[in-house]
Scaffold this motif. Structure first.
Motif, PDB file in Angstrom:
ATOM      1  N   ALA A 254       0.833  -1.202   0.000  1.00 25.10           N
ATOM      2  CA  ALA A 254       0.000   0.000   0.000  1.00 25.10           C
ATOM      3  C   ALA A 254       0.872   1.258   0.000  1.00 25.10           C
ATOM      4  CB  ALA A 254      -0.927  -0.012   1.213  1.00 25.10           C
ATOM      5  N   ALA A 255       1.904   1.262   0.840  1.00 20.11           N
ATOM      6  CA  ALA A 255       2.804   2.422   0.914  1.00 20.11           C
ATOM      7  C   ALA A 255       3.503   2.658  -0.414  1.00 20.11           C
ATOM      8  CB  ALA A 255       3.821   2.211   2.030  1.00 20.11           C
ATOM      9  N   GLU A 256       3.873   1.596  -1.100  1.00 26.43           N
ATOM     10  CA  GLU A 256       4.516   1.726  -2.411  1.00 26.43           C
ATOM     11  C   GLU A 256       3.612   2.407  -3.429  1.00 26.43           C
ATOM     12  OE1 GLU A 256       7.397  -2.255  -2.177  1.00 26.43           O
ATOM     13  OE2 GLU A 256       5.486  -2.338  -3.241  1.00 26.43           O
ATOM     14  N   ARG A 257       2.301   2.345  -3.197  1.00 31.20           N
ATOM     15  CA  ARG A 257       1.319   2.950  -4.104  1.00 31.20           C
ATOM     16  C   ARG A 257       0.755   4.255  -3.560  1.00 31.20           C
ATOM     17  NH1 ARG A 257       2.105  -2.088  -4.661  1.00 31.20           N
ATOM     18  NH2 ARG A 257       1.798  -3.162  -6.672  1.00 31.20           N
ATOM     19  N   GLY A 258       1.396   4.774  -2.521  1.00 31.42           N
ATOM     20  CA  GLY A 258       0.983   6.045  -1.961  1.00 31.42           C
ATOM     21  C   GLY A 258      -0.267   5.973  -1.104  1.00 31.42           C
ATOM     22  N   LEU A 259      -0.611   4.779  -0.634  1.00 37.25           N
ATOM     23  CA  LEU A 259      -1.807   4.589   0.195  1.00 37.25           C
ATOM     24  C   LEU A 259      -1.415   4.482   1.660  1.00 37.25           C
ATOM     25  CD1 LEU A 259      -3.658   1.917  -1.997  1.00 37.25           C
ATOM     26  CD2 LEU A 259      -4.000   4.405  -2.002  1.00 37.25           C
ATOM     27  N   LYS A 260      -2.250   5.039   2.517  1.00 33.34           N
ATOM     28  CA  LYS A 260      -1.995   4.990   3.951  1.00 33.34           C
ATOM     29  C   LYS A 260      -2.962   4.034   4.636  1.00 33.34           C
ATOM     30  CE  LYS A 260      -0.209   9.729   4.363  1.00 33.34           C
ATOM     31  NZ  LYS A 260      -0.387  11.039   5.054  1.00 33.34           N
ATOM     32  N   VAL A 261      -2.470   3.389   5.709  1.00 37.14           N
ATOM     33  CA  VAL A 261      -3.297   2.514   6.558  1.00 37.14           C
ATOM     34  C   VAL A 261      -3.581   3.273   7.851  1.00 37.14           C
ATOM     35  CG1 VAL A 261      -3.390   0.332   7.821  1.00 37.14           C
ATOM     36  CG2 VAL A 261      -2.218   0.428   5.603  1.00 37.14           C
ATOM     37  N   PRO A 262      -4.845   3.447   8.251  1.00 34.48           N
ATOM     38  CA  PRO A 262      -6.062   2.929   7.624  1.00 34.48           C
ATOM     39  C   PRO A 262      -6.803   3.962   6.783  1.00 34.48           C
ATOM     40  CG  PRO A 262      -6.579   3.665   9.817  1.00 34.48           C
ATOM     41  CD  PRO A 262      -5.124   3.992   9.603  1.00 34.48           C
ATOM     42  N   GLU A 263      -6.233   5.167   6.597  1.00 31.43           N
ATOM     43  CA  GLU A 263      -6.954   6.240   5.917  1.00 31.43           C
ATOM     44  C   GLU A 263      -7.455   5.826   4.529  1.00 31.43           C
ATOM     45  OE1 GLU A 263      -4.182   8.132   8.888  1.00 31.43           O
ATOM     46  OE2 GLU A 263      -4.074   6.507   7.405  1.00 31.43           O
ATOM     47  N   ASP A 264      -6.568   5.149   3.767  1.00 34.33           N
ATOM     48  CA  ASP A 264      -6.922   4.772   2.398  1.00 34.33           C
ATOM     49  C   ASP A 264      -7.287   3.290   2.272  1.00 34.33           C
ATOM     50  OD1 ASP A 264      -6.248   7.400   1.410  1.00 34.33           O
ATOM     51  OD2 ASP A 264      -4.147   6.823   1.653  1.00 34.33           O
ATOM     52  N   ILE A 265      -6.637   2.467   3.052  1.00 33.99           N
ATOM     53  CA  ILE A 265      -6.901   1.027   2.989  1.00 33.99           C
ATOM     54  C   ILE A 265      -6.815   0.444   4.400  1.00 33.99           C
ATOM     55  CG2 ILE A 265      -4.483   0.387   2.553  1.00 33.99           C
ATOM     56  CD1 ILE A 265      -7.427  -1.229   0.728  1.00 33.99           C
ATOM     57  N   SER A 266      -7.843  -0.295   4.801  1.00 33.45           N
ATOM     58  CA  SER A 266      -7.844  -0.940   6.116  1.00 33.45           C
ATOM     59  C   SER A 266      -7.236  -2.335   6.004  1.00 33.45           C
ATOM     60  CB  SER A 266      -9.269  -1.019   6.667  1.00 33.45           C
ATOM     61  OG  SER A 266      -9.765   0.264   6.978  1.00 33.45           O
ATOM     62  N   LEU A 267      -6.682  -2.807   7.117  1.00 30.73           N
ATOM     63  CA  LEU A 267      -6.030  -4.120   7.136  1.00 30.73           C
ATOM     64  C   LEU A 267      -6.415  -4.900   8.383  1.00 30.73           C
ATOM     65  CD1 LEU A 267      -2.293  -3.438   6.161  1.00 30.73           C
ATOM     66  CD2 LEU A 267      -4.011  -4.575   4.753  1.00 30.73           C
ATOM     67  N   THR A 268      -6.581  -6.208   8.224  1.00 27.62           N
ATOM     68  CA  THR A 268      -6.664  -7.098   9.385  1.00 27.62           C
ATOM     69  C   THR A 268      -5.705  -8.262   9.162  1.00 27.62           C
ATOM     70  OG1 THR A 268      -8.450  -8.481   8.482  1.00 27.62           O
ATOM     71  CG2 THR A 268      -9.100  -6.555   9.798  1.00 27.62           C
ATOM     72  N   GLY A 269      -5.239  -8.839  10.272  1.00 21.01           N
ATOM     73  CA  GLY A 269      -4.333  -9.982  10.198  1.00 21.01           C
ATOM     74  C   GLY A 269      -4.868 -11.157  10.997  1.00 21.01           C
ATOM     75  N   PHE A 270      -3.965 -12.084  11.304  1.00 15.86           N
ATOM     76  CA  PHE A 270      -4.329 -13.281  12.058  1.00 15.86           C
ATOM     77  C   PHE A 270      -3.058 -13.799  12.727  1.00 15.86           C
ATOM     78  CE2 PHE A 270      -5.905 -17.384  13.157  1.00 15.86           C
ATOM     79  CZ  PHE A 270      -7.293 -17.361  13.035  1.00 15.86           C
ATOM     80  N   ASP A 271      -3.104 -14.037  14.019  1.00 13.65           N
ATOM     81  CA  ASP A 271      -2.046 -14.613  14.866  1.00 13.65           C
ATOM     82  C   ASP A 271      -1.689 -13.707  16.032  1.00 13.65           C
ATOM     83  OD1 ASP A 271      -1.612 -17.101  13.674  1.00 13.65           O
ATOM     84  OD2 ASP A 271      -0.140 -16.309  12.260  1.00 13.65           O
ATOM     85  N   ASN A 272      -1.727 -12.380  15.839  1.00 15.07           N
ATOM     86  CA  ASN A 272      -1.319 -11.420  16.863  1.00 15.07           C
ATOM     87  C   ASN A 272       0.157 -11.595  17.213  1.00 15.07           C
ATOM     88  OD1 ASN A 272      -1.740  -9.219  18.557  1.00 15.07           O
ATOM     89  ND2 ASN A 272      -2.220 -10.498  20.319  1.00 15.07           N
ATOM     90  N   LEU A 273       0.985 -11.567  16.175  1.00 14.36           N
ATOM     91  CA  LEU A 273       2.425 -11.682  16.349  1.00 14.36           C
ATOM     92  C   LEU A 273       3.044 -10.304  16.554  1.00 14.36           C
ATOM     93  CD1 LEU A 273       3.170 -14.118  13.404  1.00 14.36           C
ATOM     94  CD2 LEU A 273       2.901 -14.727  15.812  1.00 14.36           C
ATOM     95  N   ASP A 274       4.279 -10.289  17.037  1.00 15.32           N
ATOM     96  CA  ASP A 274       5.042  -9.060  17.128  1.00 15.32           C
ATOM     97  C   ASP A 274       5.684  -8.813  15.766  1.00 15.32           C
ATOM     98  OD1 ASP A 274       6.634  -6.930  17.649  1.00 15.32           O
ATOM     99  OD2 ASP A 274       8.032  -7.982  18.971  1.00 15.32           O
ATOM    100  N   ILE A 275       5.053  -7.931  14.963  1.00 13.85           N
ATOM    101  CA  ILE A 275       5.558  -7.675  13.615  1.00 13.85           C
ATOM    102  C   ILE A 275       6.204  -6.300  13.517  1.00 13.85           C
ATOM    103  CG2 ILE A 275       3.885  -9.200  12.509  1.00 13.85           C
ATOM    104  CD1 ILE A 275       2.304  -6.648  11.774  1.00 13.85           C
TER     105      ILE A 275
END
Length: 338
Positions: A254-275
């Motif tokens: 998303a950042a490579e395309r000039g998009l911001k999280v979550p303003e432009d694109i929302s995200l969810t994950g799975f596992d709750n890891l330290d990323i």
């Protein structure tokens, strides 16, 4: 050169067999002589020959931690967290050897090599390894999925967890959602797929029309999959990712395309890891606590190994952890049925 029983015997002026009995607590040794032998052993920093001890006790003091595969789809974060959980329970009592079941040579398992096995299987193709271990009567506990009704297991709600993540996006007004799935050959992928499909149908969406790309649960695969989705579906407002590593890769795409999280694109994950090493974001995700899974499984295995009692299965619910990667689009729609 390491100190031997013979060295201790010479210093103490006693026989080798007496030193052996004193150190192992077997047979009768006069208390004063025993104290003298133990004092000399400590002074000389004597360390038992583990191979000899193993041979004598007919135990390996080794637990096998068995993954379906490590090279193809096992996240290094998951491997790390599982090892933390296992070692927090066993301490110095046992040694842990990590095995890949996809590299197993049939006929090489032996009860004298392993006191027990923790099985982290990702699919039915591990059946040959598990069947051989069962035939050799090696105590086993499965962690992450049930592999057989005869083998105790720690099981988590993969399907329900992904359903919660999809539901969270829908409740926040997202209808144009892209999905980044994992390896389609893995059971976890199939269960998570069913979970988001179930939520979509409940909200009146055509699950078959939701754009899907596949990764392999690794960071770069998520980046590439997200890039394809964002380039081919400009209308997307959210990406549902099948694990946190791929979500971090998606944030990069998303950042490579000039998009911001979550303003432009929302995200969810799975596992709750330290990323934190991958992305500077507070990711909304489903907690599938690999360390806790490993802790519960190791406790069960020790009970099985040391007491000969088959433990009861353990069921762990996966909870949604809400953070800041999902934008609320203020949707007024409600599910068609509850």
């Amino acid at each position: 050169m390491s100190v031997t029983i013979k060295d201790i015997a010479v210093c103490a002026g006693v026989s080798y067999s007496m030193v052996s009995r004193a150190l192992n607590g077997s047979g009768s040794v006069e208390e004063k002589k025993k104290e003298k032998i133990l004092k000399i052993a400590r002074a000389l920093e004597y360390v038992p020959n583990q191979a000899a001890v193993t041979l004598k006790k007919s135990r390996s003091n080794i637990i096998g931690l068995c993954f379906s595969t490590i090279s193809r789809s096992t996240s290094p974060f998951v491997l790390h967290n599982v090892l933390i959980g296992v070692n927090s329970v066993i301490g110095s009592k046992y040694h842990v050897i990590v095995k890949c079941m996809d590299m197993h040579e049939p006929g090489t398992l032996n009860r004298s090599n392993f006191d027990g096995l923790l099985i982290m299987s990702q699919g039915d193709w591990d059946g040959e390894f598990i069947e051989e271990a069962w035939e050799k009567k090696i105590p086993m506990v499965a962690i992450s999925r049930r592999v057989s009704k005869d083998i105790p297991a720690v099981v988590t709600d993969e399907q329900g967890g992904m359903e919660k993540a999809m539901e969270h996006l829908l409740k926040n007004g997202h209808r144009k959602i892209g999905v980044i799935e994992g390896d389609p050959d893995l059971e976890a992928t199939l269960l998570r797929h069913e979970g988001f499909n179930r939520a979509a149908k409940r909200w009146g969406l055509d699950a078959g029309s939701i754009p899907v790309e596949y990764g392999n649960y690794r960071y770069n695969s998520g980046r590439l999959a997200a890039g394809r989705l964002l380039d081919n579906h400009k209308e997307l407002t959210a990406l549902l990712c099948f694990n946190d590593e791929m979500a971090a890769g998606a944030a990069n795409a998303a950042a490579e395309r000039g998009l911001k999280v979550p303003e432009d694109i929302s995200l969810t994950g799975f596992d709750n890891l330290d990323i934190s090493g991958y992305a500077d974001m507070r990711l909304t995700t489903v907690e599938r606590n690999a360390t806790r899974i490993a802790v519960e499984g190791t406790k069960m295995l020790l009970t099985y190994m040391e007491e000969g009692i088959r433990p009861e299965d353990v069921w762990l619910e996966n909870r949604l952890v809400e953070r800041e990667s999902v934008k609320n689009r203020i949707c007024m729609e409600q599910p068609q049925d509850k």
